[in-house]
Design an enzyme around this catalytic site. Structure first.
Site, PDB file in Angstrom:
ATOM      1  N   GLU A  33       0.867  -1.176   0.000  1.00 35.13           N
ATOM      2  CA  GLU A  33       0.000   0.000   0.000  1.00 35.13           C
ATOM      3  C   GLU A  33       0.903   1.225   0.000  1.00 35.13           C
ATOM      4  O   GLU A  33       1.612   1.474   0.975  1.00 35.13           O
ATOM      5  CB  GLU A  33      -0.916   0.034   1.224  1.00 35.13           C
ATOM      6  CG  GLU A  33      -1.830   1.263   1.204  1.00 35.13           C
ATOM      7  CD  GLU A  33      -2.678   1.406   2.446  1.00 35.13           C
ATOM      8  OE1 GLU A  33      -3.854   1.775   2.295  1.00 35.13           O
ATOM      9  OE2 GLU A  33      -2.169   1.169   3.560  1.00 35.13           O
ATOM     10  N   HIS A 118     -13.310   4.071   7.751  1.00 32.07           N
ATOM     11  CA  HIS A 118     -12.511   3.948   8.976  1.00 32.07           C
ATOM     12  C   HIS A 118     -13.230   4.634  10.126  1.00 32.07           C
ATOM     13  O   HIS A 118     -13.721   5.751   9.971  1.00 32.07           O
ATOM     14  CB  HIS A 118     -11.134   4.585   8.788  1.00 32.07           C
ATOM     15  CG  HIS A 118     -10.344   3.986   7.669  1.00 32.07           C
ATOM     16  ND1 HIS A 118     -10.564   4.320   6.347  1.00 32.07           N
ATOM     17  CD2 HIS A 118      -9.356   3.065   7.669  1.00 32.07           C
ATOM     18  CE1 HIS A 118      -9.740   3.622   5.581  1.00 32.07           C
ATOM     19  NE2 HIS A 118      -9.002   2.855   6.356  1.00 32.07           N
ATOM     20  N   LYS A 144     -13.791  -1.941   2.222  1.00 30.25           N
ATOM     21  CA  LYS A 144     -12.883  -2.089   3.364  1.00 30.25           C
ATOM     22  C   LYS A 144     -13.461  -1.326   4.548  1.00 30.25           C
ATOM     23  O   LYS A 144     -13.805  -0.155   4.423  1.00 30.25           O
ATOM     24  CB  LYS A 144     -11.494  -1.548   3.028  1.00 30.25           C
ATOM     25  CG  LYS A 144     -10.530  -1.591   4.216  1.00 30.25           C
ATOM     26  CD  LYS A 144      -9.256  -0.800   3.944  1.00 30.25           C
ATOM     27  CE  LYS A 144      -8.416  -0.701   5.211  1.00 30.25           C
ATOM     28  NZ  LYS A 144      -7.271   0.215   5.044  1.00 30.25           N
TER      29      LYS A 144
END
Length: 221
Positions: A33, A118, A144
């Site tokens: 990443e 997140h 995600k």
């Protein structure tokens, strides 16, 4: 093992990114990443050239401060850098909190896309996470979610999410959730995140330890 181990590379300069990428590859990463928001002057770096020079599977991320990132430029600049990376990266990660128009521009340009959420404060309910994941997958290839647990029960919510949703990366962060980074492989998570000593998120374990633990837990074919 179908789950790919991703090692984040978070450095200030392009040469440091290249050096860290090499060390991560040597350490056994399956994918890197590249954190564009870690670069001191990302606008002065040829992002396409940097990713091409690494010559390894890459997720390009330019994390916004709202979701734990360090990019200090404008939102327009952030998206432009992601668009440049999309031309050469294997995946581009963009936050679900971004403007829908920007998400669609980035995911439309990317080879494959990750739409991420997140939450560093809490773990939403399973029902809320399912809604988030399904919304993310309407626009991207992979969803995600990375959330913070308050107790062990919260970590189980993340694993339960993986039993309902394919093409989903689900992480319970911090020390409490550390085990989910390994256990997620048993539930079909396509990617898990590990580190080379200096993680970019709470609870990341060393790449070698992560690989060994997944290898021990995964049933034989």
């Amino acid at each position: 093992m179908n789950t790919k181990i991703c090692v984040p590379v978070f450095e200030k300069t392009a040469p440091e990114v290249t050096e860290s990428a090499g060390r991560a590859i040597d350490a056994g990463a399956d994918i890197l990443e590249i954190r564009i928001d870690g670069l001191q002057n990302p606008g002065e770096v040829n992002i396409r050239e940097l990713i091409e020079d690494i010559g390894f599977p890459v997720i390009a991320t330019n994390r916004s401060p709202v979701e734990g990132g360090h990019f200090s430029g404008s939102e327009d600049e952030r998206i432009k850098l992601l668009m440049a990376a999309a031309e050469v990266a294997d995946f581009v990660d963009i936050e679900l909190s971004s403007a829908r128009e920007d998400i669609e521009r980035v995911t439309g340009s990317a080879r494959r896309s990750i739409v991420s959420y997140h939450n560093f404060r809490e773990t939403p309910s399973l029902e809320a996470l399912l809604r988030i994941v399904r919304m993310a997958k309407e626009m991207g290839d992979i969803a995600k979610v990375a959330v913070m647990p308050e107790n062990l029960a919260d970590t189980l919510v993340v694993l339960q999410l993986l039993t309902f949703e394919e093409d989903t990366v689900a992480i319970s962060m911090g020390e409490l959730g550390k085990y989910t980074r390994v256990a997620a492989a048993l539930f079909g998570s396509p990617i898990t995140f590990a580190s080379m000593g200096r993680g970019t998120a709470p609870g990341q374990m060393d790449v070698d330890v992560t690989r060994k633990m997944i290898g021990e837990l995964m049933p034989e074919d």
